[in-house]
Design an enzyme around this catalytic site. Structure first.
Site, mmCIF file in Angstrom:
data_model
loop_
_atom_site.group_PDB
_atom_site.id
_atom_site.type_symbol
_atom_site.label_atom_id
_atom_site.label_comp_id
_atom_site.label_asym_id
_atom_site.label_seq_id
_atom_site.Cartn_x
_atom_site.Cartn_y
_atom_site.Cartn_z
ATOM 1 N N GLU A 51 -53.118 44.142 102.349
ATOM 2 C CA GLU A 51 -52.785 45.156 101.611
ATOM 3 C C GLU A 51 -51.420 45.973 101.741
ATOM 4 O OE1 GLU A 51 -55.413 48.526 102.022
ATOM 5 O OE2 GLU A 51 -54.848 49.635 100.298
ATOM 6 N N HIS A 79 -57.158 51.228 100.982
ATOM 7 C CA HIS A 79 -58.444 50.748 101.437
ATOM 8 C C HIS A 79 -58.384 50.760 103.025
ATOM 9 C CE1 HIS A 79 -62.241 49.072 101.015
ATOM 10 N NE2 HIS A 79 -62.076 47.838 101.613
#
Lengths: 417, 78
Positions: free
Chosen positions: A316, A305
Site C-alpha cells: 500500500e 487499509h
C-alpha cells in the site's frame, strides 16, 4: 444528465473502542487500543488469544429479547448502528417517500457464529437433520439489510455487498452512485461483522493472517512497524446515512460531509496476498480521484487499509508513493486499525466515519504502537505516528482492500454549499 | 400444573418472549402468542428435543395450541 450531489447526514458506530459514533471518534483521537484477551470463548488452544471485542455492550439494551434471539450478532450490530444513524439524521419514514430510501449493507462473512453453532449441534447427533428454522435467515449475509428495511419500512433498493474487507466501502460507493443517478433519495449504508468465534480466529490463524503477540495485545496492531506480525481481529459495525443534497436541505438535515467520489478495482493476482507492487491499490486510488474530478494535491489525509500485515503495509505504501509522487510526503497517512483492529466487512464503514470526522474537525487520528522503522517502508511519509495531528483537512481518502483482490477507495470532502 | 405443561410453558416463554401468565392450554401459538410459521416450527423442534420424541410433519401441522402440544407429548412420550 446532471449528476446529483451526495452528502452524509447521519452516523452510527459500534466499535471495540467506542459504542457510538462520537465515542468512537473521541477514542480515535486519543489513540486508544481496543485489543485485549478474548473473552467470547476459550481461546487457550489457539495461536492467537486476543482480539478487539466490542465492550460493555448488551443487545437487550437495544432490541427485545425475542427479536434479538433471531439475529446473528453481525445483524444485531447492524440494527444498533442503523438506529443510531437514522436517529442522528432525523430521517422520518412517516414523512418521507420510503420507496426512495434504500439500504445497502456490507458484510465479509455474515452469520459466522450461527453457522458454526448449528453445524456443531448437528454433528453431535446421529445424522438426523434437526436444523433450526432460523438457521438460514440468521446466517445469510444479506439479512442485515433486509432487517433494517423491515424495521424502518424503507422500500428502496436493498442488498448486501460482499467483498471481504472492502465490503462496506462498496456499500457506500453503491449508495453514492445510485443517489447520484437519481435512483433514490437516501440510503442507510455501512457494514457489520462479528467473527470473534472459534471458526473466525481459527480460520484466519490458519492463513497466518493474525498477529500472535499474545503477551501484549494492545500493542499488537502496529501498522508500518518493522515487527508487525499480522492483523488483530476486530468486530462491530458502522452506519452512514447517505443522502441527496437537495433532499437533505429540504428537510433541514445537518450535513457532516460530502462524498467526493469512489473507485473500485481488482488485483487479479492472488486469493489472499496483495499485489507486491500495489498495482490494484494504485489503480483504485486513481479511479477514485478521477471519479471525484480532483487533483492529487487536493488530498489531505489517507485513512489506509494498513492492517499491520508484513506484505500489505509495504504494498500500500509503494502504491501511495507511486501515485502521489511528491505530494505523498505532504499528506497525512494513518491506519486507525492500530486502535480498532480489523473489522473486516465493517472496516470500510467505520473508517469512512473516521474520515468524515477528520474532515469535519481538522484532526488526523493516529497510527498507534509504532516503535521501529521498517527499512522496506519509506519513513519520510507522515504516518501520523502515535499521536493525533491537527491540520486542515478538506479531503480525506479511505482505502479498503479485501481477500480476493477487491480494492475500493472512497473520497470524503468538506461540504461547501 | 403437570410436569409436561410446565416444561412446554417454559419453552414457549423462552422462545416467544411472552409472559408465563399468557400461556394457557387454550392459547394458540399464532393467534394468542404471536408466533409466526417459523416460530411454530422451532417450538415443535424444541418439544422434540426436550421430550426426546420425533413429531412427524403431518402430526406437527395439527399442533396449534398449548393444549394440543401437551396432549400429543403425553400420548407419545417414551
Amino acid at each position: 444528465m446532471e449528476l446529483k450531489r451526495v452528502v452524509i447526514t447521519g452516523l452510527g458506530a459500534l466499535t471495540p473502542i467506542g459504542n457510538t459514533a462520537h465515542d468512537y471518534w473521541e477514542a480515535l483521537t486519543k489513540g486508544v487500543s481496543g485489543a485485549a484477551p478474548i473473552t467470547r470463548f476459550d481461546a487457550s488452544k489457539f495461536k492467537t488469544r486476543f482480539a478487539c471485542e466490542v465492550k460493555n455492550f448488551n443487545i437487550q439494551d437495544h432490541l427485545d429479547r425475542k427479536e434479538a434471539r433471531k439475529m446473528d450478532p453481525y445483524a444485531q450490530f447492524a440494527m444498533v448502528v442503523a438506529e443510531e444513524a437514522v436517529r442522528d439524521s432525523g430521517l422520518d419514514p412517516e414523512k418521507l417517500d420510503v420507496d426512495r430510501i434504500g439500504v445497502i449493507w456490507g458484510s465479509g462473512i455474515g452469520g459466522l457464529q450461527t453457522f458454526q453453532d448449528e453445524v456443531i449441534e448437528f454433528s453431535k447427533g446421529d445424522g438426523t437433520p434437526r436444523f433450526n428454522p432460523f438457521f438460514i435467515p440468521k446466517m445469510i449475509a444479506d439479512i442485515a439489510s433486509g432487517l433494517i428495511s423491515i424495521k424502518y419500512n424503507f422500500r428502496g433498493p436493498n442488498y448486501t455487498t460482499v467483498a471481504a474487507c472492502a465490503s462496506s466501502t462498496n456499500a457506500i460507493i453503491d449508495a453514492y452512485n445510485l443517489i447520484r443517478l437519481g435512483k433514490a433519495d437516501a440510503f442507510v449504508c455501512g457494514g457489520s461483522e462479528a467473527t470473534i468465534y472459534e471458526a473466525g480466529i481459527g480460520g484466519f490463524n490458519a492463513l497466518h493472517a493474525l498477529s500472535q503477540r499474545n503477551e501484549s495485545p494492545e500493542t499488537a496492531s502496529r501498522p508500518f512497524d518493522r515487527t508487525r506480525d499480522g492483523f488483530v481481529m476486530g468486530e462491530g459495525a458502522g452506519a452512514l446515512i447517505v443522502e441527496e443534497l437537495e433532499h437533505a436541505k429540504k428537510r433541514g438535515a445537518r450535513i457532516y460531509a460530502e462524498i467526493g467520489g469512489g473507485g473500485m478495482s481488482a488485483d487479479a493476482y492472488h486469493i489472499t496476498a496483495p499485489h507486491p507492487e500495489g498495482l490494484g491499490a494504485l489503480s483504485v486510488m486513481k479511479r477514485a480521484l478521477q471519479d471525484a474530478e480532483m487533483n492529487l494535491n487536493e488530498i489531505d489525509y489517507i485513512n489506509v487499509h494498513g492492517t499491520s500485515t508484513p506484505l500489505g503495509d509495504i504494498a500500500e505504501t509503494i502504491a501511495i508513493k507511486q501515485f502521489f509522487g511528491n505530494h505523498a510526503y505532504d499528506l497525512n497517512i494513518s491506519s486507525t486499525k492500530s486502535m480498532t483492529g480489523h473489522l473486516l466487512g465493517a472496516a470500510g464503514a467505520v473508517e469512512a466515519i473516521a474520515c468524515i470526522f477528520s474532515v469535519q474537525n481538522n484532526i488526523i487520528p493516529p497510527t498507534i504502537n509504532f516503535q521501529e522503522e521498517d527499512p522496506e517502508i519509506d519513513n519520510k511519509l507522515n504516518f501520523t505516528l502515535n499521536e493525533a495531528q491537527e491540520r486542515k483537512v478538506d479531503v480525506a481518502l479511505s482505502n479498503t482492500f479485501g481477500f480476493g483482490g477487491h480494492n475500493t477507495s472512497a473520497i470524503f470532502k468538506k461540504f461547501v454549499d | 400444573m403437570s410436569d409436561i405443561k410446565s416444561k412446554v410453558t417454559k419453552i414457549i416463554v423462552d422462545k416467544l418472549g411472552v409472559d408465563e401468565s399468557e400461556v394457557n392450554l387454550e392459547s394458540s401459538f399464532t393467534n394468542d402468542l404471536g408466533a409466526d410459521s417459523l416460530d411454530t416450527v422451532e417450538l415443535i423442534m424444541e418439544f422434540e428435543k426436550e421430550f426426546n420424541i420425533a413429531i412427524p410433519d403431518d402430526q406437527a401441522e395439527k399442533i396449534g395450541t398449548v393444549g394440543q402440544a401437551v396432549e400429543y407429548i403425553e400420548n407419545n412420550k417414551k
